[in-house]
Enzyme design. Structure first.
Site, PDB file in Angstrom:
ATOM      1  N   THR A  19      45.005  34.019  37.119  1.00 28.06           N
ATOM      2  CA  THR A  19      45.370  33.069  38.161  1.00 28.06           C
ATOM      3  C   THR A  19      45.843  31.783  37.499  1.00 28.06           C
ATOM      4  O   THR A  19      45.046  31.053  36.894  1.00 28.06           O
ATOM      5  CB  THR A  19      44.182  32.780  39.087  1.00 28.06           C
ATOM      6  OG1 THR A  19      43.722  34.012  39.651  1.00 28.06           O
ATOM      7  CG2 THR A  19      44.580  31.828  40.210  1.00 28.06           C
ATOM      8  N   LYS A  65      48.256  34.344  45.386  1.00 31.88           N
ATOM      9  CA  LYS A  65      46.866  34.312  44.896  1.00 31.88           C
ATOM     10  C   LYS A  65      46.236  32.944  45.110  1.00 31.88           C
ATOM     11  O   LYS A  65      45.060  32.834  45.489  1.00 31.88           O
ATOM     12  CB  LYS A  65      46.835  34.684  43.404  1.00 31.88           C
ATOM     13  CG  LYS A  65      45.432  34.628  42.772  1.00 31.88           C
ATOM     14  CD  LYS A  65      44.487  35.653  43.397  1.00 31.88           C
ATOM     15  CE  LYS A  65      43.041  35.479  42.959  1.00 31.88           C
ATOM     16  NZ  LYS A  65      42.825  35.656  41.527  1.00 31.88           N
ATOM     17  N   LYS A 123      38.845  25.826  38.965  1.00 28.95           N
ATOM     18  CA  LYS A 123      40.212  25.780  38.442  1.00 28.95           C
ATOM     19  C   LYS A 123      41.214  26.299  39.454  1.00 28.95           C
ATOM     20  O   LYS A 123      42.278  25.707  39.675  1.00 28.95           O
ATOM     21  CB  LYS A 123      40.271  26.588  37.140  1.00 28.95           C
ATOM     22  CG  LYS A 123      41.637  26.679  36.464  1.00 28.95           C
ATOM     23  CD  LYS A 123      42.364  27.995  36.772  1.00 28.95           C
ATOM     24  CE  LYS A 123      41.623  29.221  36.267  1.00 28.95           C
ATOM     25  NZ  LYS A 123      42.373  30.487  36.553  1.00 28.95           N
TER      26      LYS A 123
END
Length: 292
Positions: free
Chosen positions: A99, A175, A243
């Protein structure tokens, strides 16, 4: 009949190792590379082959699956010393499952293309158990020809493949939108359960009610079930979702789109990390509410 794809996986942490075990169990000869010797030793004990560098793995693999933590690690794997881009034979393909920001995905694809290496943008979701079972979700952006070429690996990895588009970066964008919602749902669920505990409700009974009612979400049920057992062993590290939510809100800022719920969730995640719980399971966000 096409010969079976030779697959390699770089980054055999929780998700990468689960994917490797899945492919190995389905008869693929899996090559792996990780900076942690103990991870490679585990893979070798299972019958996989460890390679000394990303380049060495790429030379022996048709499809190189990258499942490292962030864009910096991806740059090292692809373009650093011993990186994939140092090999001379073209015709390889890299599948990015990490990601990262869409602009980093696009940048990597462009640099790889200059070395004759194709790329599939394919972030993943679902956790290690689903990855090992081959039931995780994949959000894929790539040309149809590439997907057809590596269909055997893709079908082994996931029975929930979503072909978003042929535009590299759209997998990453999808995502981040998903993980923004996952982060919001997790923080909201932790907040609700913590409130119930604060006002004296039985947390197990409250959990059961929520899971059977309108407040339910998959991530609430998955994470809070472990919280109630005081189990914070990391299946998904708190710092990772921190994150991801940060990347999602940054993407929204670039699009000049306000995300007040995402911003609030990110603040809770950041406090969780600052409190020393970065390497616990991301269900540890409840500790930020409960203070223990």
């Amino acid at each position: 009949m096409h010969p079976r794809t030779q697959a390699g996986i770089i980054g055999i942490g929780a998700m990468g190792m689960a994917m490797a075990r899945n492919l190995h169990g389905k008869g693929f000869h899996v090559r792996v590379r990780d900076i942690r010797p103990e991870a490679e030793a585990e893979a070798i004990s299972l019958g996989m082959t460890a390679c000394s560098t990303p380049a060495a793995l790429a030379q022996q693999s048709d499809l190189v699956i990258v499942v490292v933590v962030n864009a910096q690690q991806i740059d090292e794997v692809l373009f650093g010393d011993g990186g994939i881009a140092t090999i001379s034979d073209a015709g390889k393909c890299v599948m990015l499952c990490s990601t990262i920001a869409p602009e980093d995905t696009v940048r990597c694809a462009e640099r790889l293309a200059s070395h004759g290496v194709a790329m599939i943008d394919a972030p993943i979701s679902g956790g290690p158990a689903r990855a090992e079972a081959g039931t995780m979700s994949m959000m894929i952006a790539a040309e149809d020809e590439l997907l057809a070429r590596y269909r055997d690996v893709l079908d082994a990895l996931s029975d929930k493949q979503f072909h978003i588009s042929a535009t590299i970066g759209d997998g990453a964008r999808t995502k981040l939108v998903n993980n923004l919602l996952a982060g919001i749902n997790l923080v909201a669920g932790a907040e609700a359960l913590a409130l119930g505990m604060k006002i004296g409700l039985d947390p197990q009974r409250l959990f059961e009610v929520i899971c059977a009612s309108s407040g339910h979400s998959w991530i609430f049920q998955d994470r809070m079930a472990r919280v109630l057992k005081d189990d914070f062993s990391p299946r998904a590290f708190a710092h990772i979702l921190t994150k991801d939510v940060s990347l999602a809100t940054a993407m929204a800022d670039t699009a000049q789109f306000a995300t007040p719920l995402g911003d609030a969730a990110l603040e809770i995640f950041r406090k969780t990390v600052e409190n020393g719980w970065a390497d616990l399971d991301d269900g540890a966000v409840i500790k930020t509410y409960l203070g223990n």
